[in-house]
Design an enzyme around this catalytic site. Structure first.
Site, PDB file in Angstrom:
ATOM      1  N   ASP A 155       0.623  -1.061 -14.005  1.00 33.52           N
ATOM      2  CA  ASP A 155       1.365  -1.806 -12.987  1.00 33.52           C
ATOM      3  C   ASP A 155       1.719  -3.224 -13.434  1.00 33.52           C
ATOM      4  OD1 ASP A 155       1.048   0.522 -11.635  1.00 33.52           O
ATOM      5  OD2 ASP A 155      -0.374  -0.238 -10.172  1.00 33.52           O
ATOM      6  N   SER A 193       3.158  -0.711  -6.132  1.00 37.77           N
ATOM      7  CA  SER A 193       2.496  -1.759  -6.896  1.00 37.77           C
ATOM      8  C   SER A 193       2.581  -3.141  -6.258  1.00 37.77           C
ATOM      9  CB  SER A 193       3.078  -1.792  -8.306  1.00 37.77           C
ATOM     10  OG  SER A 193       2.164  -2.411  -9.138  1.00 37.77           O
ATOM     11  N   SER A 194       2.352  -3.189  -4.950  1.00 42.34           N
ATOM     12  CA  SER A 194       2.384  -4.490  -4.276  1.00 42.34           C
ATOM     13  C   SER A 194       1.304  -5.415  -4.825  1.00 42.34           C
ATOM     14  CB  SER A 194       2.236  -4.320  -2.763  1.00 42.34           C
ATOM     15  OG  SER A 194       1.128  -3.509  -2.461  1.00 42.34           O
ATOM     16  N   SER A 195       0.166  -4.873  -5.252  1.00 48.42           N
ATOM     17  CA  SER A 195      -0.895  -5.778  -5.712  1.00 48.42           C
ATOM     18  C   SER A 195      -0.554  -6.387  -7.071  1.00 48.42           C
ATOM     19  CB  SER A 195      -2.263  -5.080  -5.735  1.00 48.42           C
ATOM     20  OG  SER A 195      -2.195  -3.890  -6.445  1.00 48.42           O
ATOM     21  N   GLY A 212       0.807  -1.217   0.000  1.00 49.82           N
ATOM     22  CA  GLY A 212       0.000   0.000   0.000  1.00 49.82           C
ATOM     23  C   GLY A 212       0.839   1.265   0.000  1.00 49.82           C
ATOM     24  N   ALA A 213       2.081   1.193  -0.494  1.00 46.28           N
ATOM     25  CA  ALA A 213       2.971   2.359  -0.471  1.00 46.28           C
ATOM     26  C   ALA A 213       3.141   2.962  -1.858  1.00 46.28           C
ATOM     27  CB  ALA A 213       4.329   1.952   0.097  1.00 46.28           C
TER      28      ALA A 213
END
Ligand code: GLA
Length: 420
Positions: free
Chosen positions: A205, A159-161, A155-156
């Site tokens: 992303d 692009s963690s998702s 959530g920073a």
């Protein structure tokens, strides 16, 4: 006119492409200490890596059909897949003790599966998409354990998702021998996030994660998905991330509102710009002439999109000529527009960008990702990162009493299976 890239032919989704590193071995050891190291009859555990990304130019343009310039980073998702032979899928993470267990057959035969509002929805979405989208579907008798971890803050704005969903697609591709192309894995990741989880994200992303190449910025035209790599001389310049430590969970509602406002702007302006296929192609003169007919916030969003499109093409030309100073100036301008017109910045991000603007070592800085918190991306002259890091940390701590986290890009290993 400005669009000159050729469409690429599909690329096979790689396996066994990532070199072993201690951080990957540590994740595997963590998995084994939690779930046991014994070999199952179904085969040995495998490990996959997917990078995160920073976006350098083209903010909020992907869902408006514009150009974007993201760059993959060396931090990312580590995913262990251990085969099972009972048709079950267990999903767990190193972050906490929550986990989910599904019967694959029961999960995949549902007519209208619904997300549970839990973190594993992303993985489930990829499974559902690949089951529905591949010939014959997945072999539902082959189960597996998934164990997620990594060194990418969640959530920073990094692009963690997309990193997690592409890691998932790569692992499933290997386990079920699906022979996917990178584009097919990207589409499964997009389906999971948009249709299943419900965040109307653009294509940037997963493309940045899927086509990562060390030392290059990805130039992606979101209108037709054509792309190319543009190099950034890593001997001379270094990309860094400064994490404000403020988290606003990809502020789903705010993000989707921006998407809707841009759609509204395009509906209102397109009759006056018949050649434009999307908002990023509407001429600025058309907006100037018809601004009054739009709600004030909608007009601001449209202005950002149209100006950022022109700015990103100029930045692309500058980078191709090696003019990193001009590219950096465009990053600062992009940040100002995100703050004043798109309204997605916050005080902490602005403070860091303003500090960077006054520092000799810095060529450009801006918030990266959706905004509302997260990280600033910065381009520095190589060798200045320690001095800059100390200075920006001191300024941030003095104002907010918390330490920002800093990381400097070292070249991403790219997406693939780790050679254990
Ligand atoms: C998020 C979305 C992307 C993109 C950026 C803003 O990261 O997932 O698709 O829209 O915001 O540029």
């Amino acid at each position: 006119m400005l669009r000159v890239m050729e469409a690429q032919s599909p690329r096979a989704l790689s396996s066994a492409a990532v070199a072993a590193e201690p951080r990957f071995a540590a994740h595997l050891a963590d998995f084994e200490s939690r779930f046991g190291a014994e070999l199952t009859a179904a085969g040995p555990a495998r490990l996959f890596f997917a990078p995160g990304r920073v976006n350098l130019m083209g903010a909020h343009l992907d869902y408006n059909g514009g150009p974007v310039m993201p760059m993959a980073i060396d931090r990312g998702t580590f995913l262990v897949l251990r085969p099972r032979s009972d048709g079950k899928m267990r999903i767990a993470t190193s972050i906490d003790k929550t986990e989910a267990l599904f019967e694959l057959a029961a999960l995949c035969i549902q007519e209208a599966p619904v997300a549970e509002g839990r973190w594993w929805d992303y993985s489930v979405g990829v499974v559902l998409s690949l089951h529905a989208g591949t010939e014959g579907g997945l072999d539902l008798e082959k189960g597996f354990d998934f164990y997620y971890g990594g060194d990418l803050p969640i959530g920073a704005g990094l692009s963690s998702s997309a990193s997690a969903t592409l890691a998932t697609g790569t692992a499933l591709n290997a386990h079920f021998e699906l022979n996917l192309s990178v584009e097919e894995a990207i589409d499964a990741a997009l389906w999971a996030e948009r249709e299943f989880v419900g965040v109307m994200c653009g294509i940037m992303d997963p493309f940045a994660v899927g086509f990562a190449s060390p030392g290059s910025v990805l130039l992606l035209d979101c209108r037709d998905r054509s792309w190319e790599h543009v190099s950034l001389d890593s001997e001379k310049y270094i990309v860094g991330i400064i994490d404000t430590m403020v988290r606003r969970e990809l502020a789903k509602g705010e993000f989707n509102l921006r998407v809707e406002q841009c759609a509204q702007a395009f509906r209102a302006l397109s009759p006056h710009a018949p050649a434009a296929g999307n908002l990023s192609e509407v001429p600025l003169g058309v907006l100037d002439a018809h601004e009054e007919s739009l709600l004030p916030d909608v007009a601001k969003r449209a202005r950002h999109v149209i100006e950022e499109t022109a700015r990103t093409f100029e930045a692309r030309d500058a980078l191709k000529l090696g003019d990193v100073a001009a590219f950096g100036c465009a990053m600062f301008d992009a940040h100002d527009s995100l703050r004043d017109l798109y309204d997605v910045s916050i005080d902490e991000l602005n403070t860091i960008v303003d500090f960077a603007r006054g520092h000799d070592a810095v060529l450009g800085a801006r918030l990266t990702g959706a905004g509302f918190g997260g990280c600033v991306a910065v381009i520095l002259r190589a060798g200045t990162e320690v001095a800059f890091g100390k200075a920006v940390t001191a300024a941030y701590v003095a104002r907010y009493k918390i330490e920002p986290r800093l990381a400097f890009y070292k070249g991403s290993p790219g997406l693939g299976e780790v050679a254990l």
